[in-house]
Enzyme design. Structure first.
Site, short mmCIF file in Angstrom:
data_model
loop_
_atom_site.label_atom_id
_atom_site.label_comp_id
_atom_site.label_asym_id
_atom_site.label_seq_id
_atom_site.Cartn_x
_atom_site.Cartn_y
_atom_site.Cartn_z
N HIS A 77 0.88 -1.19 0.00
CA HIS A 77 0.00 0.00 0.00
C HIS A 77 0.91 1.23 0.00
O HIS A 77 1.72 1.41 -0.91
CB HIS A 77 -0.94 -0.10 1.21
CG HIS A 77 -2.05 0.90 1.26
ND1 HIS A 77 -2.39 1.72 0.22
CD2 HIS A 77 -2.93 1.21 2.27
CE1 HIS A 77 -3.42 2.49 0.57
NE2 HIS A 77 -3.76 2.21 1.82
N ASP B 270 2.41 5.74 -6.89
CA ASP B 270 3.62 5.69 -6.06
C ASP B 270 4.91 5.75 -6.88
O ASP B 270 5.93 6.21 -6.38
CB ASP B 270 3.63 4.42 -5.21
CG ASP B 270 2.56 4.47 -4.15
OD1 ASP B 270 2.45 5.51 -3.50
OD2 ASP B 270 1.82 3.49 -4.00
N HIS C 240 -2.36 -2.32 -9.77
CA HIS C 240 -3.38 -1.76 -8.88
C HIS C 240 -4.55 -2.71 -8.77
O HIS C 240 -4.90 -3.37 -9.75
CB HIS C 240 -3.87 -0.40 -9.40
CG HIS C 240 -4.48 0.42 -8.33
ND1 HIS C 240 -5.79 0.29 -7.96
CD2 HIS C 240 -3.93 1.35 -7.51
CE1 HIS C 240 -6.03 1.12 -6.97
NE2 HIS C 240 -4.93 1.77 -6.66
#
Ligand code: COA
Length: 374
Positions: free
Chosen positions: A220, A310, A259
């Protein structure tokens, strides 16, 4: 076959209703009905935090009052400073953030009837940067920083207090956009943790800390730190190509890619990648960016897997001189707005979140007295 296998990790399971955010196919990424690109191009983080928490965009006056309240919360009490001084230098900054929020919850708790829930969120949003950077400068530079600043946004304040000098405008802009992109993402793992905690009627600090705990892991929030470390392994794009192919052969996970909800792209990536490219102004940063693009290419060619938010967030943070261990704490600062909105929504129509599991253990065993156990 049990149901558990089909719903592993609750993939595809609708776990509740929410009016805060849409993600993925059909709707695109929207906060409270506003397109993420409109927000990233036109708003500041404080405006978006207000939107998420109160449900509407603020007027000019509401925004300036909100920013003032946030700035007024930057100060730290002597008790909190002493606690931060006593957290070890080698602690991970995510642990500092978790411990500092918990300490703040002891010093200035939420009212039992939750009547000051919005004030607690302002307190946390206002103090997170100060808490992290007070701990950092105390341990790494032997300095007890003060929190006075001309910067009127969280983005500017964070960068100024980190580097101890006025930040460049392009850095403030990039940080602002990054905070907007990270602010909310529906029922992701940390938000769901925060909602589970809220559903037990726990206090705001505990709910936010539940979010922090779930965010820490590399599947995460921790993926931005892991992505930076991955890119740093390689000296140039060629080396990266060989290295990533090797990792894929070993079935390694490539951090910052893939994802649960998106299937072909993460809409936030195009925004943050543009900022990362603009900030890659030195030879070293250009090389880092080229390595990143090569990893992106190999991942798409080999696996049809795309970078998530990210991946290029890691580059842009690095190009702004942010220490790697601060990447996920920045995510906390931003996502507190989303967590807060979800906690308030959960409280407004609460039902304890308590699912069931399919039992796969041993049945009907006879108790074995201690003396007969081997
Ligand atoms: N690197 C390599 N392979 C990946 C991958 C990645 N980052 N992400 C997914 N895959 C592959 C898996 O190996 C799996 O392949 P298989 O079916 O051949 O076994 C398939 O794609 C499905 O992946 P899975 O992990 O089961 O999907 P998920 O929905 O549970 O995972 C993530 C979503 C985000 C946890 C996953 O993509 C991941 O671990 N990414 C890296 C961590 C990361 O960047 N997290 C931040 C998310 S915003």
């Amino acid at each position: 076959m049990s149901n558990t296998k089909k719903t592993g990790g609750l993939a595809g399971v609708v776990a509740g209703e929410s009016a805060i955010c849409t993600v993925g196919t059909g709707h695109g990424l929207n906060y409270r009905g506003y397109d993420i690109y409109d927000l990233a191009n036109n708003a500041i983080f404080e405006e978006v935090a207000y939107l998420l928490i109160f449900g509407e965009l603020p007027t000019q006056k509401e925004l300036s009052d909100y920013k003032k309240k946030l700035s007024n919360e930057r100060d730290l009490s002597d008790t909190l400073k002493t606690i931060l001084e006593n957290i070890p230098k080698n602690a991970h900054p995510m642990d500092v953030m978790r411990t500092a929020s918990s300490a703040l919850g002891c010093i200035e708790p939420e009212n039992e009837d939750f009547s000051n829930q919005n004030e607690i969120l302002i307190k946390l949003l206002g103090k997170f940067s100060s808490m992290l950077l007070y701990w950092y400068h105390f341990h790494f530079h032997n300095e007890k920083i003060n929190t006075s600043s001309e910067q009127d946004t969280i983005a500017g304040f964070f960068l100024e207090k980190l580097h101890n000098k006025p930040p460049k405008k392009e850095h403030i802009d990039c940080m602002n956009v990054s905070l907007i992109l990270y602010a909310e993402h529906e029922f992701n793992a940390s938000t769901f943790s925060a909602r589970i905690s809220a559903s037990t009627l726990s206090d705001m600090y505990s709910n936010i800390i539940s979010g922090i705990c779930a965010l820490r892991g590399p599947l995460h929030g921790g993926a931005n730190e892991a992505a930076f470390r991955l890119v740093s392994l390689y000296k140039n794009a060629d080396e990266a190509r060989v290295g990533i192919l090797d990792k894929l052969k070993n079935k390694d996970k490539i951090m910052g890619f893939g994802h649960r909800v998106y299937t072909t792209k993460d809409p936030r990536n195009v925004v943050i990648k543009k900022y990362a490219k603009e900030l890659s102004t030195t030879k070293e940063f250009e090389n880092f960016f080229q390595i990143s693009e090569m990893i992106e290419k190999v991942m798409w060619d080999e696996k049809k897997i795309f970078p998530n938010l990210d991946f290029y967030s890691a580059s842009s943070y690095h190009f702004m001189g942010i220490p790697t261990d601060f990447f996920t704490p920045l995510f906390i600062i931003s996502r507190t707005a989303g967590w807060g909105a979800h906690i308030i929504e959960q409280r407004a129509n609460n039902k304890l979140i308590r699912p069931s599991s399919t039992y796969i253990g041993v049945d009907n065993r006879e108790f074995i007295p201690m003396e007969k156990r081997i």
